[in-house]
Design a protein around this motif. Sequence first.
Motif, PDB file in Angstrom:
ATOM      1  N   ASN A  24       0.815  -1.222   0.000  1.00  0.00           N
ATOM      2  CA  ASN A  24       0.000   0.000   0.000  1.00  0.00           C
ATOM      3  C   ASN A  24       0.841   1.262   0.000  1.00  0.00           C
ATOM      4  O   ASN A  24       0.373   2.327   0.364  1.00  0.00           O
ATOM      5  N   GLY A  25       2.089   1.122  -0.372  1.00  0.00           N
ATOM      6  CA  GLY A  25       2.999   2.267  -0.330  1.00  0.00           C
ATOM      7  C   GLY A  25       2.981   3.089  -1.596  1.00  0.00           C
ATOM      8  O   GLY A  25       2.253   2.793  -2.542  1.00  0.00           O
ATOM      9  N   GLU A  49      -1.261   6.067   8.293  1.00  0.00           N
ATOM     10  CA  GLU A  49      -0.889   6.826   7.097  1.00  0.00           C
ATOM     11  C   GLU A  49       0.594   7.170   7.032  1.00  0.00           C
ATOM     12  O   GLU A  49       1.203   7.153   5.976  1.00  0.00           O
ATOM     13  N   SER A  50       1.173   7.525   8.167  1.00  0.00           N
ATOM     14  CA  SER A  50       2.568   7.945   8.193  1.00  0.00           C
ATOM     15  C   SER A  50       3.031   7.872   9.644  1.00  0.00           C
ATOM     16  O   SER A  50       2.555   7.027  10.384  1.00  0.00           O
ATOM     17  N   LYS A  84      -3.753  -5.543  15.238  1.00  0.00           N
ATOM     18  CA  LYS A  84      -3.136  -4.220  15.334  1.00  0.00           C
ATOM     19  C   LYS A  84      -2.358  -4.101  16.646  1.00  0.00           C
ATOM     20  O   LYS A  84      -2.612  -4.838  17.597  1.00  0.00           O
ATOM     21  N   PHE A  91      -8.250   5.491  21.352  1.00  0.00           N
ATOM     22  CA  PHE A  91      -9.395   5.213  22.216  1.00  0.00           C
ATOM     23  C   PHE A  91      -9.092   5.717  23.613  1.00  0.00           C
ATOM     24  O   PHE A  91      -7.945   5.676  24.057  1.00  0.00           O
ATOM     25  N   GLU A  92     -10.144   6.182  24.281  1.00  0.00           N
ATOM     26  CA  GLU A  92      -9.965   6.743  25.610  1.00  0.00           C
ATOM     27  C   GLU A  92     -11.046   6.165  26.512  1.00  0.00           C
ATOM     28  O   GLU A  92     -12.175   5.954  26.077  1.00  0.00           O
ATOM     29  N   ALA A  93     -10.693   5.872  27.787  1.00  0.00           N
ATOM     30  CA  ALA A  93     -11.687   5.359  28.728  1.00  0.00           C
ATOM     31  C   ALA A  93     -11.283   5.736  30.147  1.00  0.00           C
ATOM     32  O   ALA A  93     -10.158   6.181  30.388  1.00  0.00           O
ATOM     33  N   GLU A 149     -12.996  -0.460  31.153  1.00  0.00           N
ATOM     34  CA  GLU A 149     -13.813   0.254  30.172  1.00  0.00           C
ATOM     35  C   GLU A 149     -13.104   0.298  28.808  1.00  0.00           C
ATOM     36  O   GLU A 149     -13.731   0.146  27.766  1.00  0.00           O
ATOM     37  N   VAL A 192     -14.588  -0.978  25.189  1.00  0.00           N
ATOM     38  CA  VAL A 192     -14.842  -0.180  23.984  1.00  0.00           C
ATOM     39  C   VAL A 192     -13.988  -0.661  22.813  1.00  0.00           C
ATOM     40  O   VAL A 192     -14.356  -0.491  21.657  1.00  0.00           O
ATOM     41  N   MET A 193     -12.856  -1.299  23.116  1.00  0.00           N
ATOM     42  CA  MET A 193     -11.995  -1.788  22.028  1.00  0.00           C
ATOM     43  C   MET A 193     -12.311  -3.227  21.649  1.00  0.00           C
ATOM     44  O   MET A 193     -11.631  -3.810  20.798  1.00  0.00           O
ATOM     45  N   LYS A 194     -13.334  -3.785  22.282  1.00  0.00           N
ATOM     46  CA  LYS A 194     -13.784  -5.162  21.984  1.00  0.00           C
ATOM     47  C   LYS A 194     -12.668  -6.193  22.185  1.00  0.00           C
ATOM     48  O   LYS A 194     -12.553  -7.157  21.423  1.00  0.00           O
ATOM     49  N   TYR A 240     -17.197   6.425  21.404  1.00  0.00           N
ATOM     50  CA  TYR A 240     -16.089   5.503  21.125  1.00  0.00           C
ATOM     51  C   TYR A 240     -16.486   4.528  20.028  1.00  0.00           C
ATOM     52  O   TYR A 240     -16.919   3.418  20.302  1.00  0.00           O
ATOM     53  N   THR A 254     -16.043   1.820  17.472  1.00  0.00           N
ATOM     54  CA  THR A 254     -15.085   0.787  17.101  1.00  0.00           C
ATOM     55  C   THR A 254     -15.063   0.711  15.584  1.00  0.00           C
ATOM     56  O   THR A 254     -15.938   1.268  14.916  1.00  0.00           O
ATOM     57  N   ASN A 263      -0.546   7.624  -7.221  1.00  0.00           N
ATOM     58  CA  ASN A 263      -0.394   7.668  -5.767  1.00  0.00           C
ATOM     59  C   ASN A 263      -1.602   8.335  -5.111  1.00  0.00           C
ATOM     60  O   ASN A 263      -2.069   7.886  -4.072  1.00  0.00           O
ATOM     61  N   LYS A 277      -6.324   9.516  -2.443  1.00  0.00           N
ATOM     62  CA  LYS A 277      -5.497   9.721  -1.252  1.00  0.00           C
ATOM     63  C   LYS A 277      -4.882  11.107  -1.333  1.00  0.00           C
ATOM     64  O   LYS A 277      -4.271  11.443  -2.343  1.00  0.00           O
ATOM     65  N   TYR A 315      -2.016  12.494  -0.127  1.00  0.00           N
ATOM     66  CA  TYR A 315      -0.770  12.092   0.531  1.00  0.00           C
ATOM     67  C   TYR A 315      -0.148  13.235   1.338  1.00  0.00           C
ATOM     68  O   TYR A 315       0.447  13.015   2.376  1.00  0.00           O
ATOM     69  N   TYR A 353      -1.130  13.359   4.855  1.00  0.00           N
ATOM     70  CA  TYR A 353      -0.646  12.318   5.761  1.00  0.00           C
ATOM     71  C   TYR A 353       0.332  12.900   6.787  1.00  0.00           C
ATOM     72  O   TYR A 353       0.463  12.407   7.890  1.00  0.00           O
ATOM     73  N   CYS A 354       1.058  13.937   6.370  1.00  0.00           N
ATOM     74  CA  CYS A 354       2.052  14.538   7.269  1.00  0.00           C
ATOM     75  C   CYS A 354       1.788  16.015   7.565  1.00  0.00           C
ATOM     76  O   CYS A 354       2.260  16.530   8.557  1.00  0.00           O
TER      77      CYS A 354
END
Lengths: 571, 105
Positions: A66-67, A358-359, A407, A441-443, A448, A452-454, B3, B5, B81, B90, B92, B95-96
């Motif tokens: 994906n770069g 993303e970066s 992740k 994520f915050e809790a 908690e 929330v993050m399952k 929150y 998910t 890209n 995208k 790009y 991103y930064c």
Amino acid sequence: MINSKTDLSRRSFIKGIGATSIAVGTSAVFSESAEAKDVVKAPENVYESVLGDDVNCIYVKKGDFNGPKGPIGFENRQIAKSEITKEYNCDVAVVGGGISGLIATLKAAEEGAKVVLIEKMTEGRGAFECFGSVNSRTQREAGVKTDKAVLLGEMHRSASYRIGPDVVRTYVEKSGEATDFMEQMFKKGDKGFVIAPMPLRPKYPNTGAPVIDAECMFYNTPGLPKDVRFRSGHVGVYIIQDLTNTAKKHPNVTAKYSTPAAQLITDKSGRVTGVIAKEDGKYIQINAKKGVILATGGYDANPEMMKAYLRPEDYSSASWWNPCWGTTGDGHMMGLKVGAAMDPVPHAVMNFTFGSPESFHIPAVRTLRAMGLYAVVNDDGERFVREDAAFQSISNATNRQATFGKKSWLLFDDTMISKNKEIFDKAIAAFAQLKTKGWLFEANSAAELEAVMKMPKGNLVNTINKFNAFKKAGVDQDFNRDMEFAKEFDGKKYYALVCNSVILATVSGLIIDEHGRVLNSKGNVIEGLYAAGNASGDFFSGNYPRHIPGTSMGRAITFGYLSALHAVKGA
Amino acid sequence: MKYLTNRKLSLATILLFSAMSVIGFSANADSSIDKMHKGYDKAEQCLGCHGSYEENAKKTANLGKWNPHNSIHGGYVDCTNCHKQNKVEKNYCAYCHEYQPAAKK
């Protein structure tokens, strides 16, 4: 020419398959089928086929890429004489206008050689902020004493001893001289760059990695905007601009930008005598009496090469950082085409942690105190690495988790963010945007947060309880992290920030000798051909060893300098 | 909704899309410009109709804080890209950096 036999044998394979279906039972067909089994598939691209018949694939499951994608200059076909519209004559041709190419250009020019520098992009890549060096003027005057044996030993150990002794030893012996040359070139520039020793701040004190004082920086340069001085990679852009200006003004230098190199020219003896490039869409030939220096960088912006030579886990779930995408491995490929030896695969990647999907994460987050205190957990709420390990190691462990779709998350609480109210508030403000992207994520409690993050129930709570117990006992029973530099989780808010591996560059390349001369597969010098920086090899294996100060930039400067010196003056 | 998910997010996306398709199907269908770009997936194809990279860079000289086709980091940059056919897929730069190309004037 190298590939013609391969193509032939693959054609006969296809013919063999056809013959089998028509005439089953003849012995001739049997033998063709047996041969066919060895040749499993036709090459998908030039990167698979460039080694000709002496090629063996190591089979791995394909990874996603994906770069970014850069413009490729290398051409595998035979470019005919009749296609050349113009010829240039010089002593030294330098391919690539990044740091090693500019140092090579300037050194050759200062030695009196006529130099043609060609760069494919409109600017050379400048993504750095400091560099490795040993015993330069500024280091000597500051009283820095580098333990050369420890540095050299750690370079070998980090490469798992898969490298020869000459190139790394030369780096240790000559990088100071090259740094002093760069300093002289800054004096010719108009930005007034100052080189100074990097203050020694041991990053990995109790991880088994030695503390090595061998790095220089540009931060003492007066007049640099504040945000430029300390932004990783930012200062490099301006240094490349400065050196580019100096090179363009040099009476011995002809610099051509937007001019991609396509292939090398060799004479009957195999000596490299020049390079064919494309200028304004037309082919030009640059004849270089004393040598061609490949300073084309790595190939992180060439998806096919990444797939051909890297471990799929190193790029499949990674983010990319470098914004200049001229790095498509043109130098690697041009070298291979004339018989150069290359580092064994899988190649080494320069990877880093703290990535967003993303970066890199934004500086407001990346520079937080929490970034030194966090725990790292996966989607199941479980730790999988000692968090104080070198960045490339955390990156590898993150990639291992991603292999199975998990992740990685940096886990911290509000007591770890900052004691400074201004910084604390800035961080909290930055979190809002990260939350909307699903990156943070915050809790109010660990329980908690895992809900929330399952995450599997109880896992994160258990991990935090265990972590706090390790802190109390002073021993991390699971990963041997140095708990002296950890903090227990006891805050009012708990946070999890997504953590990607980030690719900065590839760092494996063509095998060179101590003068930067490219070697062939028998270990003999290919006359007239040099490589420097990330186009060159025999320096790293596995990963770029981020715990050793600045060896990638350091080797780029050193071998840009040494290859130019050798091309002009000989050994 | 505080929150979200990933799973909830994707569910929300699906709901949003189905809502949109009910409201106005034609809005989701490919426009003639979309159709015209079908099958054009390579930078060389883009440049074949839109002119050279440099010509395009001139057109975007005033597109926000800097020119995405002639940035300080150097070009040429492969179209694919950021662009997928006639859409910017995208951004790009973003991103930064905080960067949103300004609309054409």
